[in-house]
Design a protein around this motif. Sequence first.
Motif, PDB file in Angstrom:
ATOM      1  N   LEU A  90       0.922  -1.129   0.101  1.00  0.00           N
ATOM      2  CA  LEU A  90       0.093  -0.091   0.254  1.00  0.00           C
ATOM      3  C   LEU A  90       0.734   1.175  -0.095  1.00  0.00           C
ATOM      4  O   LEU A  90       1.919   1.198   0.616  1.00  0.00           O
ATOM      5  N   PRO A  91       0.364   2.277  -0.588  1.00  0.00           N
ATOM      6  CA  PRO A  91       1.055   3.565  -0.856  1.00  0.00           C
ATOM      7  C   PRO A  91       1.321   4.143   0.631  1.00  0.00           C
ATOM      8  O   PRO A  91       0.287   3.911   1.485  1.00  0.00           O
ATOM      9  N   GLU A  92       2.221   5.155   1.046  1.00  0.00           N
ATOM     10  CA  GLU A  92       1.982   5.790   2.082  1.00  0.00           C
ATOM     11  C   GLU A  92       0.824   6.809   2.164  1.00  0.00           C
ATOM     12  O   GLU A  92       0.171   7.063   1.347  1.00  0.00           O
ATOM     13  N   ILE A  93       0.451   7.025   3.406  1.00  0.00           N
ATOM     14  CA  ILE A  93      -0.797   7.609   3.459  1.00  0.00           C
ATOM     15  C   ILE A  93      -0.928   9.131   2.940  1.00  0.00           C
ATOM     16  O   ILE A  93      -1.937   9.774   2.750  1.00  0.00           O
ATOM     17  N   LEU A  96      -1.937   8.831  -0.442  1.00  0.00           N
ATOM     18  CA  LEU A  96      -3.273   8.713  -0.815  1.00  0.00           C
ATOM     19  C   LEU A  96      -3.815   9.927  -0.419  1.00  0.00           C
ATOM     20  O   LEU A  96      -5.064  10.400  -1.143  1.00  0.00           O
ATOM     21  N   PRO A 136      -4.581   9.231  11.606  1.00  0.00           N
ATOM     22  CA  PRO A 136      -3.609   9.480  10.451  1.00  0.00           C
ATOM     23  C   PRO A 136      -4.460  10.192   9.437  1.00  0.00           C
ATOM     24  O   PRO A 136      -3.891  10.960   8.657  1.00  0.00           O
ATOM     25  N   PHE A 137      -5.757   9.855   9.209  1.00  0.00           N
ATOM     26  CA  PHE A 137      -6.470  10.205   8.072  1.00  0.00           C
ATOM     27  C   PHE A 137      -6.652  11.685   8.216  1.00  0.00           C
ATOM     28  O   PHE A 137      -6.788  12.511   7.250  1.00  0.00           O
ATOM     29  N   SER A 139      -5.185  13.804  10.066  1.00  0.00           N
ATOM     30  CA  SER A 139      -3.662  14.609  10.119  1.00  0.00           C
ATOM     31  C   SER A 139      -3.507  14.957   8.715  1.00  0.00           C
ATOM     32  O   SER A 139      -2.827  15.908   8.178  1.00  0.00           O
ATOM     33  N   SER A 140      -3.553  13.723   7.940  1.00  0.00           N
ATOM     34  CA  SER A 140      -3.013  13.868   6.656  1.00  0.00           C
ATOM     35  C   SER A 140      -3.680  14.568   5.364  1.00  0.00           C
ATOM     36  O   SER A 140      -3.179  14.922   4.506  1.00  0.00           O
ATOM     37  N   SER A 155     -10.681   6.858   5.618  1.00  0.00           N
ATOM     38  CA  SER A 155     -10.733   5.957   6.627  1.00  0.00           C
ATOM     39  C   SER A 155     -11.678   4.739   6.493  1.00  0.00           C
ATOM     40  O   SER A 155     -11.306   3.373   6.697  1.00  0.00           O
ATOM     41  N   MET A 158     -10.194   2.398   3.475  1.00  0.00           N
ATOM     42  CA  MET A 158      -8.960   1.745   3.929  1.00  0.00           C
ATOM     43  C   MET A 158      -9.598   0.445   4.821  1.00  0.00           C
ATOM     44  O   MET A 158      -8.844  -0.570   4.748  1.00  0.00           O
ATOM     45  N   GLN A 162      -8.023  -3.110   3.449  1.00  0.00           N
ATOM     46  CA  GLN A 162      -7.117  -3.688   4.373  1.00  0.00           C
ATOM     47  C   GLN A 162      -7.976  -4.407   5.495  1.00  0.00           C
ATOM     48  O   GLN A 162      -8.372  -3.940   6.450  1.00  0.00           O
TER      49      GLN A 162
END
Lengths: 739, 172
Positions: A90-93, A96, A136-137, A139-140, A155, A158, A162
């Motif tokens: 998976l790519p980095e968040i 994404l 994380p979602f 934040s990014s 969120s 994913m 996953q």
Amino acid sequence: MKAWGLTLAWLSLLVSALVVVFILKQPTLNNDILALLPKSEPRLQQVEEHFFAANKQQLSFSFRGENAVKAYDDLEQWLSSKHIEPRFKLPEISQLAAFYGQYAGHLVSEEYKQAIGDANRFQQYYFSQLSKVADPFVSSTINQDPTLATAGFLSEAMAHMQQFELQDGRININYQGDEYLMLFVQSTDNAFSINQSIALSNEIVAYIAELEGRYPDTQIRYAGALFHTAANAQQAKFEMTLFGSVSLLALIVMVVWVFRSINALWLASVTVISAAIGGTIALISIFSQVHVLTMVFAVTLIGIAIDYAFHGMLDLTEQPQGFSQGLKLALVLSLLTTTLGYASLFFSPVQLLSQVGVFVVAGLVTAWLCTRILLPYWQAGLTINTAARRLANCLSGYLKRLAHYRVALSMLMLVLLSAFALLKPPVINDDVKLLNASPADLMQNEALHMSLLGKDNGQIMILFADNAQQLLVEQETLKATIRGLNGTAVMLSDLVPSKQLQQQNYEQLHSAQQAMSVVSQMTGTTVELSTSMLDLNAALNSPLAPLIANQVISNNTLTASWFMVTGVNKSELMDLANAYPDLIVYDKVAMISEGLSHYSNSLLVTLAIAMTFALLLFSVKFGFKTACKQTLVLVLTTAAVLLLCSALQSQLSIFNLLGCLLILALAIDYLVFYQVNNLSSSNVLAISLSAASSMWVFGMLAVSKTPAIFSFGLTVLVGLICIYIFAPLSIALPKNKEK
Amino acid sequence: MRLSVLLLSVLVFFPVFASSAVTEQGTFSQEKHFKGFSKPFISTGSFELAEDGLTWKVESPVKSTLLIKQGQVYTLNAKGEPQLQKGAEPYVNLLQAILKHDEVALAEQFTMTDHAEPGCQTLLPKDDLLKQLFSQFELCVAAKQVSRVRLQEANGNFTVLRFAYPQIEQKQ
């Protein structure tokens, strides 16, 4: 010298013709077993190739125990040195977030959508998201999309995508109280030969054994097509070498012992080689692509063709000048009946069987021509060993005595077989799993990994559509339906919502001014939504491209996507598929089994046609009464073979039926030769040689560990014993001799 | 990835609860500084750290509760019933290590160096997943208790958590 010259000229002619046909037709050899199945619709073939071709290159490993992490890392590193790399990561968040952030306002989660309708509820939702210490979602994405719609969408997407927990980048699964790490890798080489597969498999297994020695408290299991291919190929190679050597040696000893001459061995070989070349010429003249299994199944030709040589050579040892009239007639009748039987395969819907039919019919005609044309020139060098003749006389005597009791024996067999059929009716099972010859530990590994991945209760479905947007819209509808059935489905539309849905989302957010005021209060500016909508092309060029490309195919002729459904039983999914014309439940095992079922039906029809042809020809030549007796022998033989094999194996497979076809061809030959030449010692010797050669070549396959080969071998073994005993019962002995 | 990342939320910072004896309890205030926000977002609440778990209660501006017990992570739904959050287990130890200021456990996940400010340390994440989100942590301790944690994100946003500790005896 003339005999040698003619024989070499004959072989040269055949080889030349073969070369010419090869050059003109340039045939290709197909070794894809699935290509043999009755063709599914072309779009499904295209989808299978796109989605599942890479599965053959994938391997999975599981690790359990105290040093699972170390073993995992060591194996991963070692595999990498062999260019076997982990599958898609998976790519980095942040990647994404940057990609999906471009479509802020169009991509919305279910929870967000429910909250946005009410200002107070949305404020609760918004603040609770911001209150999290480190989402994380949030934040990014918050710098790009302060509404947090993108965070919610990512969120949720994913979470769907996953399903496994990662621990330091390793998949960690808790199964029945045990912790497992799983490693998925994929070979970059997609064209392993059999030998390469065996070598690589052995290397991996040896390294795993080394790791288990290094970390004795850790268990490592492995699975993947490579290991199955290697295990099956190794077993097949061993068996073919062993059986091939033993049967070849036995045949040579037998022929040389009977004829006391290398010439006889040469003639038998020339007949079989001629048959094989003749069959191949016809095959590639008609079919541009020949399947490798056609050649495997067509080896039955050897068993029939060599009989012509035996009958011819033995007849020549007894006649002063050329073949007897009886032999000529018997050869023609035998050829006619057998070729008519195999010719019925021409019209089989299964291409493999029609190819086998063409090969065998052409091969038999060539073998017949070879026998009739060449063998008489070798007459001078043909003699029979006196010991073999004594044995033939002895066998002839036994069979004559047996023939005296033919009515009683026939009745007894009929009663016994009928009772047997009633008590234990034969069952044809076309389940392809029964033909799997992989070792038990490999099958257990496969089953464990399926359980660890939760795939043992999942079902793949494929949805077709006219274009990408229609596909996404239908997926969204289907997802809701599946949810209504208490199931879950992981779909492409989770990552790429339809434009229709995106437009709805946008309008809903745009109109929710009151709810959005909380965002404006925090940012100090008015909320601005993106005007861009995400489409499949953009997704296929995104950081998630490898994952998305694996789920969808969309070109000028076809758009389709596969997805996994869990929590819904197969019958409900079948109902669902019936309700959606472009939706199918994809069960490859069931599809292959269904394909085998077609083969079985075709073979059963062929068996029936062959018997009918035999009855007609026998009636014309020997009279109806004799023909009925002969057909009764065929029926008894076939019934006995199928019933006994079914009892011994618990069920029958297509390979039993294939063996039955060979037995039927041999039985017809024996019946013709017995009827024409009676129980003369040379005839009995020829038939005994035929039976013995078939036994050596095919019957010994009954000790094979490969289920398909075992079934075929067992059928031929049982069948040869039956026809050897039953065939003489059809002879009409003179009445005075009967008494 | 999502679950494990999500658990970062749970990560270190949430928590306290338990039926067993409370070993640490207090209140917290959290300031979140986002680039696009005109002012920091502030939330407050309380936490309890016990031997076998942790409870993290946000009380303002919204109420929410997160529980960690026996290695499992739960959130409380609207009815106050715990809902299991799968996949959080790996971070439980890390979370508790930060609140307990367990340097041995922290050293497994971070490279720790002294900060210019007395009583503070800089923690650089070793784990790839943590690195994706955070460039560094600052952890300050006063009277052997964690008093402040600053989480610096890679995208420039940051969060400051401040802790206050009333006497445990009072709670009991």
